[in-house]
Design an enzyme around this catalytic site. Structure first.
Site, PDB file in Angstrom:
ATOM      1  CD  GLU A 166     -14.403 -23.050  20.227  1.00  0.00           C
ATOM      2  OE1 GLU A 166     -14.772 -23.061  19.042  1.00  0.00           O
ATOM      3  OE2 GLU A 166     -13.203 -23.012  20.561  1.00  0.00           O
ATOM      4  CD  GLU A 351     -11.122 -26.632  21.705  1.00  0.00           C
ATOM      5  OE1 GLU A 351     -10.841 -25.956  20.684  1.00  0.00           O
ATOM      6  OE2 GLU A 351     -12.212 -27.183  21.861  1.00  0.00           O
TER       7      GLU A 351
HETATM    8  C1  FCB Z   1     -12.165 -24.863  18.047  1.00  0.00           C
HETATM    9  C2  FCB Z   1     -13.039 -26.089  18.173  1.00  0.00           C
HETATM   10  C3  FCB Z   1     -12.319 -27.389  17.945  1.00  0.00           C
HETATM   11  C4  FCB Z   1     -11.283 -27.271  16.848  1.00  0.00           C
HETATM   12  C5  FCB Z   1     -10.370 -26.102  17.121  1.00  0.00           C
HETATM   13  C6  FCB Z   1      -9.241 -25.943  16.123  1.00  0.00           C
HETATM   14  O1  FCB Z   1     -12.943 -23.801  17.573  1.00  0.00           O
HETATM   15  O2  FCB Z   1     -13.622 -26.137  19.439  1.00  0.00           O
HETATM   16  O3  FCB Z   1     -13.277 -28.375  17.686  1.00  0.00           O
HETATM   17  O4  FCB Z   1     -11.920 -27.164  15.632  1.00  0.00           O
HETATM   18  O5  FCB Z   1     -11.123 -24.922  17.130  1.00  0.00           O
END
Ligand code: FCB
Length: 441
Positions: A166, A351
């Protein structure tokens, strides 16, 4: 869950994701201070000023945690290696840190799980933060040196290596909005960090290729950005936010260019000669990791300085984070990435998940909201595959409740509940539901 493993192509991977600082317990094993330790120690930055010193004590409990992953029928584990554990001062190697990742890798492989490594999930050594962190171009080369060291130890055993997690959070959220370490609100710092973090990705790719590594890529976060209303000004505001949040990084990597609307905003603050770095940033990758959580509704705000935007709260159901639940946005993001940027390149949902105010009752956690959330997003992924996106896996965020950055231990994203007093793990109903859907007979 409203899907079965057999609804997905042969070889599609199901897994769960974590990150080093959020679970390991950074006070163990000779790890160095990170910029998150000092950010958390600063009044007002983090809920209850909590930090990752103990976290889930995964450092000592990793075997049992990996057993839970394996028992859920998962195929893969996405984790990060902490730069500050491997090199506590950003340059000197800590053998204990390397040994930990060596043992962790063996333990992942012994369980038949595929290791998906992330090289940087925000574990910047404080010694390098002192020298300007991602504002300083030299950090890019230091990062490359760390990539060499950790890759020599475990690289050949990885199924996949992501350079950065990210970059938008690393740069814009942290240097412009001030919400994450180092907590700056400065346009020059932002322009530099937005470029240097991309260059760090390119530098890592160069080092990984020199060592013959395959399946290397990056993990980007996307939101489904939409105008708050039908006005032309909201459409323009949404386009600018989309360029900052969703296009800057992938355009740099896939096309070797940056969106002109963003350059128009902070171009004079970019480091001199940035154009010469675009070839390294734009070198081929082997996969794209997509992190997706929610949508963002945007309107024009004439009174605010650049980018003259404001967020407008939407009407959909929200998670504990206050984030709207919008599975269609995952479908849109995946198909857009395939169509506009990466073509047939493998894409992984690296994610996706939700926080909820979970409680243990009679020894169990009942979280139907999370079951629906995961099910709906996995079905959105399935639709994206049907519509041509080459999505090859889905990782739930997160395996465990953990240190949720500025929110401390208050927001629970895990499929496994963690009692932060006793550190006891309790798989939630969502864990059992996912297991029923994916476990092989
Ligand atoms: C993302 C991050 C992870 C976690 C999720 C909820 O931005 O990569 O570490 O904090 O959000």
């Amino acid at each position: 869950m409203q899907f079965k493993r057999s609804d997905f192509p042969q070889g599609f991977l199901f897994g769960a994701a974590t990150a080093a600082y959020q679970i390991e317990g950074h006070k163990f094993g000779g790890a160095g201070s990170t910029h998150w330790d000092t950010f958390a120690a600063t009044p007002g930055n983090v809920v209850r000023a909590e930090d990752g010193a103990l976290a889930c004590d995964h450092y000592h409990r990793y075997e049992a945690d990996l057993d839970l992953l394996k028992d859920a029928g998962m195929d893969a584990y996405r984790f990060s290696t902490s730069w500050a554990r491997v090199m506590p001062d950003g340059k000197t190697v800590n053998p204990e840190g390397l040994d930990f990742y060596d043992r962790l890798t063996d333990a992942i492989l012994e369980r038949g799980l595929k290791p998906f490594q992330t090289l940087y999930h925000w574990e910047l050594p404080s010694a390098l933060a002192d020298q300007g962190g991602w504002m300083n171009r030299d950090t890019v080369l230091r990062f490359g040196d760390y990539v060499d060291v950790i890759t020599d130890k475990i690289g050949s055993r990885m199924a996949s290596i992501a350079t950065i997690n990210e970059p938008w959070c690393v740069s814009f959220l942290s240097h412009f909005l001030g919400h994450h370490a180092p907590g700056l609100r400065d346009i020059r710092a932002t322009a530099r960090a937005m470029h240097h973090i991309n260059l760090a990705h390119g530098e890592a790719m160069t080092r990984l290729r020199a060592k013959g590594m395959k399946n290397c890529g990056i993990v980007l976060n996307f939101e489904a950005t939409q105008p708050a209303d039908d006005s032309a000004s909201s459409a323009k505001a949404a386009d600018l936010q989309d360029a900052i949040n969703n296009r800057w990084f992938i355009e740099g990597i896939a096309k070797g260019t940056y969106p002109q609307v963003v350059i128009d905003g902070f171009g004079q603050h970019m480091p001199a000669g940035w154009q010469d770095d675009m070839a390294q940033i734009g070198q081929p990758i082997d996969f794209l990791g997509v992190n997706y959580y929610t949508r963002g509704k945007v309107a024009h705000d004439a009174d605010a300085p650049w980018p003259h935007t404001k967020s407008v709260t939407g009407t959909l159901d929200k998670t504990q984070m206050g984030w709207e639940i919008y599975p269609d946005g995952l479908h849109t993001t995946l198909t857009r990435m395939a169509k506009d940027y990466v073509g047939d390149l493998p894409i992984f949902v690296t994610e996706n998940g939700m926080a909820w105010d979970d409680h243990i009752e009679n020894g169990a956690v009942y979280d139907p909201e999370r079951i629906n959330f995961a099910s709906d997003h996995i079905l959105a992924t399935k639709r994206a595959i049907a519509d041509g996106a080459n999505v090859q896996g889905f990782f739930y965020w997160s395996l465990l409740d953990n240190y949720e950055w500025a929110f401390g231990y208050e927001k629970r994203f895990g499929m496994i509940h963690v009692d932060f007093d006793t550190l006891q793990r309790t798989p939630k109903a969502s864990y059992h539901a996912l297991k029923s859907a994916i476990v092989r007979a």
